[in-house]
Design an enzyme around this catalytic site. Sequence first.
Site, PDB file in Angstrom:
ATOM      1  N   HIS A  80       0.821  -1.216   0.000  1.00  0.00           N
ATOM      2  CA  HIS A  80       0.000   0.000   0.000  1.00  0.00           C
ATOM      3  C   HIS A  80       0.854   1.265   0.000  1.00  0.00           C
ATOM      4  O   HIS A  80       0.384   2.325  -0.411  1.00  0.00           O
ATOM      5  CB  HIS A  80      -0.949  -0.004   1.199  1.00  0.00           C
ATOM      6  CG  HIS A  80      -2.111  -0.930   1.030  1.00  0.00           C
ATOM      7  ND1 HIS A  80      -3.396  -0.583   1.357  1.00  0.00           N
ATOM      8  CD2 HIS A  80      -2.182  -2.194   0.537  1.00  0.00           C
ATOM      9  CE1 HIS A  80      -4.218  -1.598   1.082  1.00  0.00           C
ATOM     10  NE2 HIS A  80      -3.494  -2.586   0.600  1.00  0.00           N
ATOM     11  N   ASP A  81       2.083   1.173   0.450  1.00  0.00           N
ATOM     12  CA  ASP A  81       2.989   2.316   0.374  1.00  0.00           C
ATOM     13  C   ASP A  81       3.624   2.419  -1.001  1.00  0.00           C
ATOM     14  O   ASP A  81       3.638   3.489  -1.607  1.00  0.00           O
ATOM     15  CB  ASP A  81       4.089   2.198   1.437  1.00  0.00           C
ATOM     16  CG  ASP A  81       5.046   3.388   1.402  1.00  0.00           C
ATOM     17  OD1 ASP A  81       4.559   4.543   1.451  1.00  0.00           O
ATOM     18  OD2 ASP A  81       6.262   3.173   1.320  1.00  0.00           O
ATOM     19  N   SER A  90       5.451   7.217   2.637  1.00  0.00           N
ATOM     20  CA  SER A  90       4.414   8.245   2.771  1.00  0.00           C
ATOM     21  C   SER A  90       3.177   7.705   3.479  1.00  0.00           C
ATOM     22  O   SER A  90       2.462   8.445   4.156  1.00  0.00           O
ATOM     23  CB  SER A  90       4.035   8.806   1.398  1.00  0.00           C
ATOM     24  OG  SER A  90       3.572   7.789   0.530  1.00  0.00           O
ATOM     25  N   GLU A 102      -5.670  15.855   3.090  1.00  0.00           N
ATOM     26  CA  GLU A 102      -5.947  14.505   2.627  1.00  0.00           C
ATOM     27  C   GLU A 102      -5.532  13.497   3.700  1.00  0.00           C
ATOM     28  O   GLU A 102      -4.481  13.619   4.312  1.00  0.00           O
ATOM     29  CB  GLU A 102      -5.196  14.224   1.321  1.00  0.00           C
ATOM     30  CG  GLU A 102      -5.648  15.122   0.185  1.00  0.00           C
ATOM     31  CD  GLU A 102      -4.870  14.878  -1.091  1.00  0.00           C
ATOM     32  OE1 GLU A 102      -3.711  14.458  -0.984  1.00  0.00           O
ATOM     33  OE2 GLU A 102      -5.416  15.110  -2.169  1.00  0.00           O
ATOM     34  N   HIS A 211      -1.859 -13.300  -0.708  1.00  0.00           N
ATOM     35  CA  HIS A 211      -3.057 -13.674   0.039  1.00  0.00           C
ATOM     36  C   HIS A 211      -2.961 -15.098   0.581  1.00  0.00           C
ATOM     37  O   HIS A 211      -3.926 -15.599   1.144  1.00  0.00           O
ATOM     38  CB  HIS A 211      -4.305 -13.545  -0.845  1.00  0.00           C
ATOM     39  CG  HIS A 211      -4.684 -12.137  -1.132  1.00  0.00           C
ATOM     40  ND1 HIS A 211      -5.675 -11.780  -2.027  1.00  0.00           N
ATOM     41  CD2 HIS A 211      -4.199 -10.957  -0.643  1.00  0.00           C
ATOM     42  CE1 HIS A 211      -5.793 -10.459  -2.074  1.00  0.00           C
ATOM     43  NE2 HIS A 211      -4.900  -9.943  -1.251  1.00  0.00           N
ATOM     44  N   THR A 253      -3.990 -23.349   4.944  1.00  0.00           N
ATOM     45  CA  THR A 253      -2.749 -23.104   5.698  1.00  0.00           C
ATOM     46  C   THR A 253      -2.631 -21.603   5.951  1.00  0.00           C
ATOM     47  O   THR A 253      -1.800 -20.920   5.351  1.00  0.00           O
ATOM     48  CB  THR A 253      -1.521 -23.614   4.914  1.00  0.00           C
ATOM     49  OG1 THR A 253      -1.515 -23.027   3.598  1.00  0.00           O
ATOM     50  CG2 THR A 253      -1.537 -25.127   4.800  1.00  0.00           C
ATOM     51  N   ASP A 258       2.639 -20.263   1.466  1.00  0.00           N
ATOM     52  CA  ASP A 258       2.937 -21.308   0.501  1.00  0.00           C
ATOM     53  C   ASP A 258       2.114 -21.082  -0.765  1.00  0.00           C
ATOM     54  O   ASP A 258       1.587 -19.990  -0.970  1.00  0.00           O
ATOM     55  CB  ASP A 258       2.670 -22.692   1.107  1.00  0.00           C
ATOM     56  CG  ASP A 258       1.264 -22.785   1.705  1.00  0.00           C
ATOM     57  OD1 ASP A 258       0.359 -22.068   1.222  1.00  0.00           O
ATOM     58  OD2 ASP A 258       1.071 -23.560   2.658  1.00  0.00           O
TER      59      ASP A 258
END
Length: 345
Positions: A80-81, A90, A102, A211, A253, A258
């Site tokens: 995300h950075d 940031s 912001e 993920h 898992t 993995d």
Amino acid sequence: MASSGAMVLAMMGLLAALVCPAAAAAAGFISMPTDNVGDHSYGVHATFCPNLEKIVLDKVAEARRWDIGVVAGLLRIFFHDCFPNGCDASLLLEPSHLYSSERARERPQNQGLHQGALDLIQRIRDAVRDAKCTEVSCADITMLATRQAIKLSGGPDYGVQLGRKDSIDPARIDQVNQFLPAPDAKIWKLIEVFQSRGFDRTDLAALSGAHTIGKTSCPNLASRTGDAAWFVEAIKMNCPGSWDKKQVLDVDTPDDFDHKYYKNIVDGKGVLSTDMELLNDPFIKDLVHKWATDKNFFFWKFGEAMAKMARLPVGGPSEYRENCFKRNSMRETVNLTAEGFAASA
């Protein structure tokens, strides 16, 4: 970073079965090559901060022992950075009246950043400064901590070029909105967003493999549908629609980085809509099926994609932040030299 693909092949174990932290620490920290590419280099800190890698390793191993969630937390912070505006820390800056109004940290895409991972980055920053390593940025620390967390979780070695400074401005809302896809984004949108940042379909498929570890907030499952209705019903029943409730992203898992993530997708057990969307592009679908049975192939491409993300260009006035969440004093940042502008890798 340009040679990261070769480096990935040298280790190959990216986010695989979790190893015992003590055993992983005994295996030693990740060594880095010394060749330079562009304005950044792999060994830029070796002379004036020779213990940097070990400091990072020790702090990450300690944090991971107490909270396995810091691994996925660091990965999310890194992505995300870096993805919207390059790796400039940031995202770490807390909103202040000194900055623009912001508040990118408050956008839905950035909600729920792992506090333990954020605190870990600052603890490493403090330890690095105690070691008299003043010219090490929070951006470099975040990249190193993420890489070590991946390796401690069974992952491969991949190279990251260092030598960045930290942005003096927080992440911008327009970039967050533009470059961080929603959890219900369709495959064409995912491809479009990634291509706009210089990433191809292979990169998209590989980075989605992050993920394989961690959790998502339950409201992100609201749009999840699919052929495996029993699975969708099961995860929604176990996941009330509250931001405080979490659902593991890999139901087989959940604490191992993995390649089971891809097998789950093939079996209809991808947790997020964006996971299952990978099957709606023929090229990516083929990769998903290959990586479901070939861990090393996935690890190689994941490491390449992570190294590629760390090379995204950054720009604007910058500094070495003493506190990763706060800009240094105005006196220290007014007279920025040309070197104070983060250069593209």
